[in-house]
Each structure stands twice: as structure tokens, then as C-alpha cells.
Design an enzyme around this catalytic site. Sequence first.
Site, short mmCIF file in Angstrom:
data_model
loop_
_atom_site.label_atom_id
_atom_site.label_comp_id
_atom_site.label_asym_id
_atom_site.label_seq_id
_atom_site.Cartn_x
_atom_site.Cartn_y
_atom_site.Cartn_z
N MET A 23 0.85 -1.19 0.00
CA MET A 23 0.00 0.00 0.00
C MET A 23 0.89 1.26 0.00
O MET A 23 1.84 1.32 -0.76
CB MET A 23 -0.99 -0.03 1.17
N SER A 24 0.64 2.24 0.86
CA SER A 24 1.32 3.52 0.74
C SER A 24 2.75 3.55 1.25
O SER A 24 3.42 4.58 1.14
CB SER A 24 0.51 4.63 1.41
N VAL A 25 3.26 2.44 1.79
CA VAL A 25 4.70 2.34 1.97
C VAL A 25 5.39 2.51 0.61
O VAL A 25 6.52 2.99 0.52
CB VAL A 25 5.07 1.00 2.62
#
Length: 403
Positions: A119-121
Site C-alpha cells: 500500500m502507501s509504503v
Amino acid sequence: MTFYRNADPQAPILRGKEPLGRRLPPYDWDRAPWNRWTFQNIRMCVPTEEIARGPDALDWQEALQDLSGVAFTGWDGRPMTLADLLADYADGFLVAHRGRILHESYHNGMTRGSRHLLMSVSKSITATTVGILIDRGLLDPAAPMTEYLPELAATGWKDATLQQVLDMTTGVRFVEDYEDPDCDVARLEFASGWKPLPPHMAPGSCPDNTWDYILSLTECEAAHGARFSYRSIETDLLGVLIARVSGQSFARTVSDLLWAPMGTETGAYVTVDRNGTPLVDGGICASLRDCARFGQTMLDGGRAGGRQVIPSAWIEDVRGGDHGLFDDKIRDFMSNGRYRNMFWIRDVARPTYTCKGIYGQLIYVDPERDLVVANLSSWPESLSDMRDSNTFRAIDAIAAALS
């Protein structure tokens, strides 16, 4: 499909063409309960492109300890231990202290070689690739985006600088509500190839690829640089920028500049749309150890295996750059926090910073304590103050125990 915690008696995640013999729903495959399976099997859901590892993986020293009994007070005031946290919805959890792995555990069928959706990592990895290009003189953070992508002159990013995109302080309107099936981020899911066109949307009403969707965003709701607003589309713009400036695909560039030189032990991959454009805001998939390797490289001043992989100036800017803008909604959770270069600064008074993604993805870097924690999960909720808080409380308790 039955949703289960790691501590529940149901069978763990199964590997195969479909989860537990059930057909994936086309619109909700990335949500609970399906994410307990799909986050480790993205290649069976959407097209991807490989981010290759290099020939030489760096070894981790290990000094394994039993940290399961590390205790802390949970979000609701009840006593908890690390074992309680991991019994919930964790898929992989790793603690590295002074460059050595102290704890490494896998759950829900995940293994050392599994690639998990970040995801937003993904945003922090993407932005760091931009930082390497800045260091090589190919990009200038103060330059307008139109200097590199002239097509943006007809969009809301006209006159916005690269640094404003990195900090998500442009004024471009983009609504990111994960529960609204008709908002901008839902349209991005269609454009990026993650989802079919929703039944309520007329054919042709939304671009069917990421770049055309970016070019369709012409409205600004604030002056560039006037406010912080979390919008994933800013990262996807960086993905296009990286490919344009490097002259090769995003995946190849990340491999050449970051993933291979960093000494990762497993290739990563990223989801791509119908034209092969990657969803770099949340579509990178990687192993737990390689997530920790990224954190360790940041902690070590950008060096890995004797090589300067990530510019030290980039890391210093993440830690100490202009942290003046934030919004009230996020300040409620990180009262003294900020956002810089697509990293979350937990407290501007300390050098700690994190890479965060919905459904419980986290890389935590604490230079003061020489500590890196990587946590990959499949929460039932996209956002949870309780689970976020419990994770940070656990990490704080681990740090205290080690010190």
C-alpha cells in the site's frame, strides 16, 4: 470467505488460484475479508511488473530474542503484549536493533519469500527513487513539474514544484475517501487497472489508464504550497516523472538505482495499468526482510554493503526539512507530526520517521535507538486509530525494553 484473526482456529491463508476456493469479488478483492489472501497474491488479481533484485543480497546478522512478552498499555487502556498484537491481523513482523534481527515472525501463511502488498509504503520507496535522481542532477526539487512533464500545463499541477508534489502541498483537487465508491481515488482504482468500471459509472466517463486520469485533473482548490492534503495521485505523478527522466520503466529504474544496490534478497513487483503504467502510490509488493532492508539503509545514512545507495542529503531532508504544513485531521493522531518527501515524521522533536500504508503496513526507523521495525498486515479496516496506536505502543515498548 470467512474472516479470521491469526489467533482464531480457522485454517490459515491457502496458496492457490483463489482464496479458500472462493471467487474474488471484482470490486472488493483488496478489502476485508479478501485482503487476508490477496495481499500476498496480488499477481493473481492484477497485472504486475518485476522490480529485479541484484546478484548480491546482503546478509542479516541475527540475535533472536523472545519479544512476545513485551508489555504495553493498549489503546483502550487494557494490558497487551506483542504476542497479542501479532495474534490479531499481522502477516509479518520484524525488529532489527543495531543492524541485527532480534525478532522475525510470519503469520497467516506468509513466509520469508512472500511478497506482500505495501500500500502507501510504496510512496516512500517511490519518493526515495526521486531523491536519488535529484542527487544525480537529473531533477531539481525547486523546478516546476512542467519542466519535466510539459503536458501538465493543462492540469491543476501547472506552476506546482517538484518539492510541493513530494510534500503533497499542491492545490490540486483530489478526494481520497476509501469508503466513497464515487470519489477520485475510486476512479483511480479503475484507471490503474485495479478494478472494473463501477456499474453506476457510464462507459467512457473515466479515463482507463493512470496517465490520462492524471491529465484529467484540472481543478485546484488551494494555492500551491498553501496547505498539506494527503492525495495518492501525487505519487503516481512521480512514477511518470521517474520513467520520463530516466528513459526507462519505473520498475527498471527502481531496480537499478535502489532495489539491487540496496542488497535486497527478493525481487519486488508493482501493479500496472492497461498501458503498463505502474500504480506507485500503493501497488509495490515486497518481502518483509526487504522492507526492513529499506529501513535499515535509511537508518545507516543511505549506505548498504559499503555502497552509498540513498543520498545522505535526502535522508537529512526527510528528517529535518521544512515540516511546517500538516492538517488538523492527522494532527489529532500525530500531534507534533509532519509529512516530508512522502515519509511520516512522527514527532518533529525527534529524528524518527515512518513509511505507512493502509490496512496496517509500516516501516519504522528510529535513528536515536538504532531501531528498525517492519510490519505487514491485513487489517479488516483500511484505517484504524486503535490498531495504529497499538502498533506504535508496541514499538515504543520494544524500544524501551532494548534500551
